[in-house]
Design an enzyme around this catalytic site. Structure first.
Site, mmCIF file in Angstrom:
data_model
loop_
_atom_site.group_PDB
_atom_site.id
_atom_site.type_symbol
_atom_site.label_atom_id
_atom_site.label_comp_id
_atom_site.label_asym_id
_atom_site.label_seq_id
_atom_site.Cartn_x
_atom_site.Cartn_y
_atom_site.Cartn_z
ATOM 1 N N CYS A 137 5.797 5.693 8.514
ATOM 2 C CA CYS A 137 4.948 5.092 7.552
ATOM 3 C C CYS A 137 6.342 5.367 6.274
ATOM 4 O O CYS A 137 6.769 6.333 5.926
ATOM 5 C CB CYS A 137 4.007 6.140 7.258
ATOM 6 S SG CYS A 137 3.069 5.749 5.862
ATOM 7 N N ASN A 150 0.843 -1.211 0.018
ATOM 8 C CA ASN A 150 -0.101 0.109 -0.001
ATOM 9 C C ASN A 150 0.709 1.382 0.009
ATOM 10 O O ASN A 150 1.964 1.317 0.393
ATOM 11 C CB ASN A 150 -1.020 -0.060 1.246
ATOM 12 C CG ASN A 150 -0.194 0.478 2.401
ATOM 13 O OD1 ASN A 150 -0.408 1.879 2.619
ATOM 14 N ND2 ASN A 150 0.205 -0.175 3.247
ATOM 15 N N ASN A 204 -3.576 6.229 16.955
ATOM 16 C CA ASN A 204 -2.529 6.379 16.183
ATOM 17 C C ASN A 204 -2.263 7.755 15.481
ATOM 18 O O ASN A 204 -3.388 8.169 14.733
ATOM 19 C CB ASN A 204 -2.286 5.113 15.063
ATOM 20 C CG ASN A 204 -1.176 5.302 14.232
ATOM 21 O OD1 ASN A 204 -0.673 6.226 13.812
ATOM 22 N ND2 ASN A 204 -0.439 4.241 14.254
ATOM 23 N N MET A 209 -1.030 4.215 0.608
ATOM 24 C CA MET A 209 -2.332 5.160 0.724
ATOM 25 C C MET A 209 -1.816 6.600 1.050
ATOM 26 O O MET A 209 -2.618 7.541 0.525
ATOM 27 C CB MET A 209 -2.882 4.693 2.243
ATOM 28 C CG MET A 209 -3.339 3.127 1.982
ATOM 29 S SD MET A 209 -4.368 2.763 0.488
ATOM 30 C CE MET A 209 -5.871 3.383 1.061
HETATM 31 C C1 LIG Z 1 -3.585 -0.474 3.513
HETATM 32 C C2 LIG Z 1 -2.799 -0.272 4.688
HETATM 33 C C3 LIG Z 1 -3.031 0.920 5.488
HETATM 34 C C4 LIG Z 1 -2.244 1.073 6.656
HETATM 35 N N1 LIG Z 1 -2.274 2.371 7.276
HETATM 36 C C5 LIG Z 1 -1.522 2.328 8.192
HETATM 37 C C6 LIG Z 1 -1.804 3.778 9.070
HETATM 38 O O1 LIG Z 1 -2.385 4.611 8.541
HETATM 39 N N2 LIG Z 1 -0.991 4.086 10.187
HETATM 40 C C7 LIG Z 1 0.140 2.698 10.447
HETATM 41 O O2 LIG Z 1 0.602 2.950 11.570
HETATM 42 N N3 LIG Z 1 0.072 1.790 10.103
HETATM 43 C C8 LIG Z 1 -0.735 1.235 8.910
HETATM 44 N N4 LIG Z 1 -0.562 0.248 8.134
HETATM 45 C C9 LIG Z 1 0.508 -0.658 8.779
HETATM 46 C C10 LIG Z 1 -0.419 -1.781 9.379
HETATM 47 O O3 LIG Z 1 -0.819 -1.046 10.771
HETATM 48 C C11 LIG Z 1 0.928 -2.872 9.903
HETATM 49 O O4 LIG Z 1 1.660 -2.266 10.600
HETATM 50 C C12 LIG Z 1 1.344 -3.544 8.764
HETATM 51 O O5 LIG Z 1 0.374 -3.644 7.975
HETATM 52 C C13 LIG Z 1 1.926 -4.889 9.064
HETATM 53 O O6 LIG Z 1 0.957 -5.679 9.639
HETATM 54 P P1 LIG Z 1 0.029 -6.682 8.699
HETATM 55 O O7 LIG Z 1 1.209 -7.739 8.147
HETATM 56 O O8 LIG Z 1 -0.844 -7.605 9.741
HETATM 57 O O9 LIG Z 1 -0.725 -6.161 7.705
HETATM 58 C C14 LIG Z 1 -1.128 -0.081 6.881
HETATM 59 C C15 LIG Z 1 -1.335 -1.114 6.444
HETATM 60 C C16 LIG Z 1 -2.148 -1.391 5.199
HETATM 61 C C17 LIG Z 1 -2.085 -2.644 4.682
#
Ligand SMILES: Cc1cc2nc3c(=O)[nH]c(=O)nc-3n(C[C@H](O)[C@H](O)[C@H](O)COP(=O)(O)O)c2cc1C
Length: 354
Positions: free
Chosen positions: A182, A117, A146, A119
């Site tokens: 991020c 992503n 957050n 975003m």
């Molecule tokens: C589409 C998407 C948007 C995300 N947006 C944020 C965000 O706004 N802030 C943040 O701290 N992490 C964000 N993350 C990261 C997740 O919180 C997490 O740290 C990361 O995806 C790893 O976990 P996972 O493997 O279970 O997805 C985002 C992840 C995805 C996939």
């Protein structure tokens, strides 16, 4: 065959962001009335005393939470709690609304059980989030907020951004996370530099009259020395914990089409790198760690817990496994705890450390 295994192929034919939006609309509709919310709870919630975790002055009913990014604007916190998650982290919330990057900006890498992503902190901004939290009320599970900065903010403005969001939303939070990791927001300056981190923590410490637990979220791509340097700062400022980790910029070992999209990679390929950061931290601190990255099963949650995570979170695993994800992980955790002779999740935290 589960309900989700039947609808997933259809959902996965839609562009990921559209599918996400539709999923959230369904969850928002389901949380809107008491009977539909109760129906979700009956079907998906799994409770067991051995799953409870006492942390940050709260009792988490289980250690499996929703990671930041899934419910950026606090639209479905009640539905996520009804699906059996032990806590929900909303955000990243920025001071003002922000459109984020141009679409498409979210990609499924099915063969790798991953997502990419970029975003770019799209969101409603703190005032709308606050209004929604006020109108909907907070869920019965702990909620993390957050906080982030606007994409255009420079170093000094960033401090003011964090302060403002903290000021407006910390009253609803059981813990607050400062997100400086991020990988897909513009690099106006080095957000993770020790000087900047110190300045952020100083600013928020001065703002934090009520002593809301404060955590920082770190990425998986820094060398060990930088992680340990950050840990020193976190301890010097008496922060309450660390969320490890955010997404990675690495593309190692991927096979799926789409692997060359730029952005942060999440899901299965992130599992081991994220667990390594959890372990490194746990070997050097007693601060609570929230482990995140590639959690999608009881085994993967248990591994992070044994590596030192007091709580775990997931996003991508929820997309791939659907509404029964938390229930299945929690059920499986009970079996794993019993197998290994632990009387609770809390007892298993850090079991793999020397
Ligand atoms: C589409 C998407 C948007 C995300 N947006 C944020 C965000 O706004 N802030 C943040 O701290 N992490 C964000 N993350 C990261 C997740 O919180 C997490 O740290 C990361 O995806 C790893 O976990 P996972 O493997 O279970 O997805 C985002 C992840 C995805 C996939």
């Amino acid at each position: 065959m589960t309900f989700y295994s039947r609808i997933r192929p259809l959902a996965f034919r839609l562009p990921p962001e559209l599918a996400h939006g539709l999923g959230k609309r369904a969850l928002r509709a389901a949380q809107a009335t008491r009977p539909t919310r109760a129906a979700l709870e009956r079907r998906y919630r799994y409770a067991h005393p051995a799953l409870e975790v006492d942390l940050f002055g709260e009792t988490f009913p289980n250690p499996v939470g929703v990671a930041a990014g899934f419910d950026k604007n606090a639209e479905v916190t009640h539905a996520l709690a009804a699906l059996g998650f032990g806590f929900v982290e909303i955000g990243t919330v920025t001071p003002y609304p922000q459109p984020g990057n141009r679409k498409p900006r979210l990609f499924r890498l099915e063969d790798d059980e991953a997502m990419i992503n970029r975003m770019g902190f799209n969101g409603d901004g703190m005032e709308r989030v606050r209004t929604r939290l006020e109108a909907d009320g907070t869920p019965e599970v702990p909620i993390g907020v957050n906080v982030g900065k606007m994409n255009t903010s420079g170093e000094t403005e960033a401090l003011e951004d964090y302060r403002r969001v903290f000021d407006r939303l910390s009253g609803y939070a059981d813990y607050v996370v400062v997100n400086v990791s991020c990988p897909n927001t513009p690099d106006e300056f080095d957000e993770g530099s020790p000087e900047h981190l110190r300045a952020i923590f100083e600013t928020l410490e001065a703002e934090n009259d009520t002593g809301v637990p404060m955590l920082v979220k770190i990425g998986p791509d820094s060398p060990d020395e930088s992680v340990l340097e950050l840990l020193e700062i976190v301890e010097a400022f008496d922060l309450d914990g660390i969320v490890a980790t955010n997404t990675t910029t690495s593309r190692e070992g991927l096979t799926a089409a789409g692997r060359d999209e730029w952005g942060g990679l999440s899901g299965k390929p992130l599992e081991d790198p994220a667990t390594s950061v959890v372990r490194l931290l746990a070997e050097h601190t007693d601060l609570p760690i929230v482990g995140v990255g590639g959690v999608d099963s009881a085994e993967s949650a248990y591994e992070k817990i044994r590596a030192g995570a007091s709580l775990v979170q997931l996003y991508t695993g929820f997309v791939y496994n659907g509404p029964a994800t938390a229930r299945e992980i929690n059920r499986g955790l009970i079996e794993l705890l019993e197998r290994d002779g632990f009387s609770s999740v809390e007892e298993a935290v850090g079991a793999d450390l020397e």
